[in-house]
Design a protein around this motif. Structure first.
Motif, PDB file in Angstrom:
ATOM      1  N   MET A   1       0.827  -1.204   0.000  1.00  0.00           N
ATOM      2  CA  MET A   1       0.000   0.000   0.000  1.00  0.00           C
ATOM      3  C   MET A   1       0.865   1.260   0.000  1.00  0.00           C
ATOM      4  SD  MET A   1      -3.107  -0.808  -0.344  1.00  0.00           S
ATOM      5  CE  MET A   1      -3.935   0.675   0.142  1.00  0.00           C
ATOM      6  N   THR A   2       1.416   1.577  -1.148  1.00  0.00           N
ATOM      7  CA  THR A   2       2.186   2.811  -1.295  1.00  0.00           C
ATOM      8  C   THR A   2       1.214   3.989  -1.418  1.00  0.00           C
ATOM      9  OG1 THR A   2       2.199   2.690  -3.699  1.00  0.00           O
ATOM     10  CG2 THR A   2       4.012   1.563  -2.536  1.00  0.00           C
ATOM     11  N   ASP A   3       1.740   5.191  -1.290  1.00  0.00           N
ATOM     12  CA  ASP A   3       0.897   6.368  -1.483  1.00  0.00           C
ATOM     13  C   ASP A   3       0.320   6.400  -2.897  1.00  0.00           C
ATOM     14  OD1 ASP A   3       1.486   7.026   1.108  1.00  0.00           O
ATOM     15  OD2 ASP A   3       2.605   8.857   0.631  1.00  0.00           O
ATOM     16  N   ASP A   4       1.126   6.018  -3.892  1.00  0.00           N
ATOM     17  CA  ASP A   4       0.625   5.987  -5.271  1.00  0.00           C
ATOM     18  C   ASP A   4      -0.501   4.968  -5.433  1.00  0.00           C
ATOM     19  OD1 ASP A   4       2.340   7.977  -6.134  1.00  0.00           O
ATOM     20  OD2 ASP A   4       3.837   6.587  -6.948  1.00  0.00           O
ATOM     21  N   GLU A   5      -0.360   3.833  -4.780  1.00  0.00           N
ATOM     22  CA  GLU A   5      -1.408   2.792  -4.832  1.00  0.00           C
ATOM     23  C   GLU A   5      -2.711   3.340  -4.240  1.00  0.00           C
ATOM     24  OE1 GLU A   5      -2.871  -0.898  -5.873  1.00  0.00           O
ATOM     25  OE2 GLU A   5      -0.745  -0.449  -6.071  1.00  0.00           O
ATOM     26  N   ILE A   6      -2.604   3.992  -3.102  1.00  0.00           N
ATOM     27  CA  ILE A   6      -3.800   4.541  -2.448  1.00  0.00           C
ATOM     28  C   ILE A   6      -4.418   5.629  -3.314  1.00  0.00           C
ATOM     29  CG2 ILE A   6      -4.634   5.854  -0.455  1.00  0.00           C
ATOM     30  CD1 ILE A   6      -2.430   4.356   1.188  1.00  0.00           C
ATOM     31  N   ARG A   7      -3.601   6.525  -3.838  1.00  0.00           N
ATOM     32  CA  ARG A   7      -4.127   7.609  -4.686  1.00  0.00           C
ATOM     33  C   ARG A   7      -4.843   7.059  -5.914  1.00  0.00           C
ATOM     34  NH1 ARG A   7       1.080   9.785  -3.777  1.00  0.00           N
ATOM     35  NH2 ARG A   7       1.002  11.326  -2.113  1.00  0.00           N
ATOM     36  N   GLU A   8      -4.260   6.069  -6.551  1.00  0.00           N
ATOM     37  CA  GLU A   8      -4.893   5.473  -7.737  1.00  0.00           C
ATOM     38  C   GLU A   8      -6.237   4.861  -7.382  1.00  0.00           C
ATOM     39  OE1 GLU A   8      -5.993   3.836 -11.332  1.00  0.00           O
ATOM     40  OE2 GLU A   8      -4.483   5.369 -10.953  1.00  0.00           O
ATOM     41  N   ARG A   9      -6.266   4.110  -6.307  1.00  0.00           N
ATOM     42  CA  ARG A   9      -7.495   3.418  -5.914  1.00  0.00           C
ATOM     43  C   ARG A   9      -8.576   4.381  -5.430  1.00  0.00           C
ATOM     44  NH1 ARG A   9      -7.062  -2.198  -5.116  1.00  0.00           N
ATOM     45  NH2 ARG A   9      -5.000  -2.980  -5.602  1.00  0.00           N
ATOM     46  N   MET A  10      -8.192   5.530  -4.925  1.00  0.00           N
ATOM     47  CA  MET A  10      -9.152   6.518  -4.427  1.00  0.00           C
ATOM     48  C   MET A  10      -9.422   7.628  -5.442  1.00  0.00           C
ATOM     49  SD  MET A  10     -10.203   5.545  -1.443  1.00  0.00           S
ATOM     50  CE  MET A  10     -10.903   7.052  -0.761  1.00  0.00           C
ATOM     51  N   SER A  11      -8.966   7.463  -6.670  1.00  0.00           N
ATOM     52  CA  SER A  11      -9.069   8.539  -7.657  1.00  0.00           C
ATOM     53  C   SER A  11     -10.508   8.891  -8.029  1.00  0.00           C
ATOM     54  CB  SER A  11      -8.263   8.193  -8.914  1.00  0.00           C
ATOM     55  OG  SER A  11      -8.793   7.040  -9.534  1.00  0.00           O
ATOM     56  N   GLY A  12     -11.459   8.068  -7.721  1.00  0.00           N
ATOM     57  CA  GLY A  12     -12.860   8.384  -7.997  1.00  0.00           C
ATOM     58  C   GLY A  12     -13.512   9.248  -6.937  1.00  0.00           C
ATOM     59  N   ASN A  13     -12.770   9.598  -5.909  1.00  0.00           N
ATOM     60  CA  ASN A  13     -13.307  10.431  -4.828  1.00  0.00           C
ATOM     61  C   ASN A  13     -12.549  11.751  -4.788  1.00  0.00           C
ATOM     62  OD1 ASN A  13     -13.775   7.461  -3.904  1.00  0.00           O
ATOM     63  ND2 ASN A  13     -15.257   8.718  -2.810  1.00  0.00           N
ATOM     64  N   ILE A  14     -13.271  12.825  -5.031  1.00  0.00           N
ATOM     65  CA  ILE A  14     -12.671  14.148  -5.110  1.00  0.00           C
ATOM     66  C   ILE A  14     -12.893  14.904  -3.804  1.00  0.00           C
ATOM     67  CG2 ILE A  14     -12.799  16.377  -6.302  1.00  0.00           C
ATOM     68  CD1 ILE A  14     -13.638  14.785  -8.809  1.00  0.00           C
ATOM     69  N   CYS A  15     -11.844  15.605  -3.367  1.00  0.00           N
ATOM     70  CA  CYS A  15     -11.926  16.477  -2.192  1.00  0.00           C
ATOM     71  C   CYS A  15     -11.633  17.897  -2.672  1.00  0.00           C
ATOM     72  CB  CYS A  15     -10.898  16.056  -1.135  1.00  0.00           C
ATOM     73  SG  CYS A  15     -10.822  17.193   0.267  1.00  0.00           S
ATOM     74  N   ARG A  16     -12.640  18.760  -2.665  1.00  0.00           N
ATOM     75  CA  ARG A  16     -12.459  20.129  -3.138  1.00  0.00           C
ATOM     76  C   ARG A  16     -11.533  20.923  -2.225  1.00  0.00           C
ATOM     77  NH1 ARG A  16     -17.897  22.884  -4.767  1.00  0.00           N
ATOM     78  NH2 ARG A  16     -16.373  24.480  -5.269  1.00  0.00           N
ATOM     79  N   CYS A  17     -11.400  20.504  -0.979  1.00  0.00           N
ATOM     80  CA  CYS A  17     -10.518  21.208  -0.036  1.00  0.00           C
ATOM     81  C   CYS A  17      -9.068  20.747  -0.160  1.00  0.00           C
ATOM     82  CB  CYS A  17     -10.984  20.979   1.401  1.00  0.00           C
ATOM     83  SG  CYS A  17     -12.660  21.535   1.717  1.00  0.00           S
ATOM     84  N   ALA A  18      -8.823  19.699  -0.917  1.00  0.00           N
ATOM     85  CA  ALA A  18      -7.482  19.167  -1.150  1.00  0.00           C
ATOM     86  C   ALA A  18      -6.830  18.619   0.111  1.00  0.00           C
ATOM     87  CB  ALA A  18      -6.589  20.195  -1.831  1.00  0.00           C
ATOM     88  N   ALA A  19      -7.584  17.856   0.885  1.00  0.00           N
ATOM     89  CA  ALA A  19      -7.050  17.217   2.096  1.00  0.00           C
ATOM     90  C   ALA A  19      -6.385  15.881   1.758  1.00  0.00           C
ATOM     91  CB  ALA A  19      -8.172  17.008   3.107  1.00  0.00           C
ATOM     92  N   TYR A  20      -5.981  15.702   0.525  1.00  0.00           N
ATOM     93  CA  TYR A  20      -5.461  14.421   0.059  1.00  0.00           C
ATOM     94  C   TYR A  20      -4.303  13.853   0.875  1.00  0.00           C
ATOM     95  CZ  TYR A  20      -8.404  15.290  -4.009  1.00  0.00           C
ATOM     96  OH  TYR A  20      -9.469  15.536  -4.840  1.00  0.00           O
ATOM     97  N   PRO A  21      -3.288  14.642   1.263  1.00  0.00           N
ATOM     98  CA  PRO A  21      -2.196  14.044   2.030  1.00  0.00           C
ATOM     99  C   PRO A  21      -2.687  13.388   3.327  1.00  0.00           C
ATOM    100  CG  PRO A  21      -1.539  16.203   1.229  1.00  0.00           C
ATOM    101  CD  PRO A  21      -3.011  16.052   0.941  1.00  0.00           C
TER     102      PRO A  21
ATOM    103  N   ALA B   1      -2.792   9.386   4.304  1.00  0.00           N
ATOM    104  CA  ALA B   1      -2.181   8.941   5.572  1.00  0.00           C
ATOM    105  C   ALA B   1      -3.185   8.146   6.405  1.00  0.00           C
ATOM    106  CB  ALA B   1      -1.666  10.138   6.362  1.00  0.00           C
ATOM    107  N   ALA B   2      -4.422   8.592   6.446  1.00  0.00           N
ATOM    108  CA  ALA B   2      -5.455   7.880   7.211  1.00  0.00           C
ATOM    109  C   ALA B   2      -5.691   6.489   6.635  1.00  0.00           C
ATOM    110  CB  ALA B   2      -6.753   8.687   7.220  1.00  0.00           C
TER     111      ALA B   2
END
Length: 189
Positions: free
Chosen positions: A154-174, A178-179
């Motif tokens: 579970m790398t950060d890239d793996e998590i980002r790819e898998r969660m790419s269908g969920n958008i956060c307008r506030c940009a709390a992505y980091p 981490a969560a």
């Protein structure tokens, strides 16, 4: 004249569309309701069952705010009809925990401050729960480095790819990443 022509004529004359009686299993509770067959699962949850945790964002399946789990799989509830899910197990954010008894992913989001305005958070959490189940089942993503490995890292890239269908307008992505990483590793939360 066909039945669909008759229905169309009735609607054009101001008559309401016929309703369907359905039974939904939502958060391990059987709920009976009458819906227009064109009602999205999102609208049935929010408007008829008064479950406001699932959010209406774009209403086009592009933002992920309405993500729920159906039979353990993540689904944009704005893109599916309520009448299609009579024999399914539907889990919303309300079914994953409550303020006094948070689920592990919910706790990790709180610990890592994985939200700002919070509007996307229910969809993010439901999607994360479904995504972690996909990883546990060994389903690779486009970012999986070694699809033949016995365990997906579970790398950060793996998590980002898998969660790419969920958008956060506030940009709390980091903090969201981490969560989710903490949840996957059994860390804080």
């Amino acid at each position: 004249m066909s039945a669909s022509d008759t229905d169309a004529m009735r609607r054009s004359q101001g008559e309401p569309a016929p309703h369907s009686a359905i039974t939904l299993n939502v958060n391990d509770q059987v709920r009976r309701l009458e819906v227009d067959p064109r009602t999205s699962l999102l609208d049935a949850l929010r408007e008829q069952l008064r479950m406001s945790g699932t959010k209406k964002g774009c209403d086009h399946g592009q933002c992920g705010a309405c993500t729920v789990l159906i039979n353990g799989r993540r689904v944009n509830s704005c893109l599916t009809l309520a009448v299609m899910h009579e024999d399914d197990e539907i889990m919303t954010i309300e079914g994953l925990g409550d303020p006094d008894h948070l689920g592990p992913v919910q706790r990790a989001f709180v610990e890592r401050d994985g939200f700002q305005c919070g509007y996307c958070t229910p969809g993010q959490i439901c999607s994360a729960v479904g995504m972690l189940a996909e990883v546990a089942a060994g389903w690779p993503s486009h970012a999986t480095a070694d699809v033949s490995a016995p365990r997906i890292t579970m790398t950060d890239d793996e998590i980002r790819e898998r969660m790419s269908g969920n958008i956060c307008r506030c940009a709390a992505y980091p903090n969201i990443v981490a969560a989710i990483r903490d949840s996957a590793e059994g860390g804080p939360g």
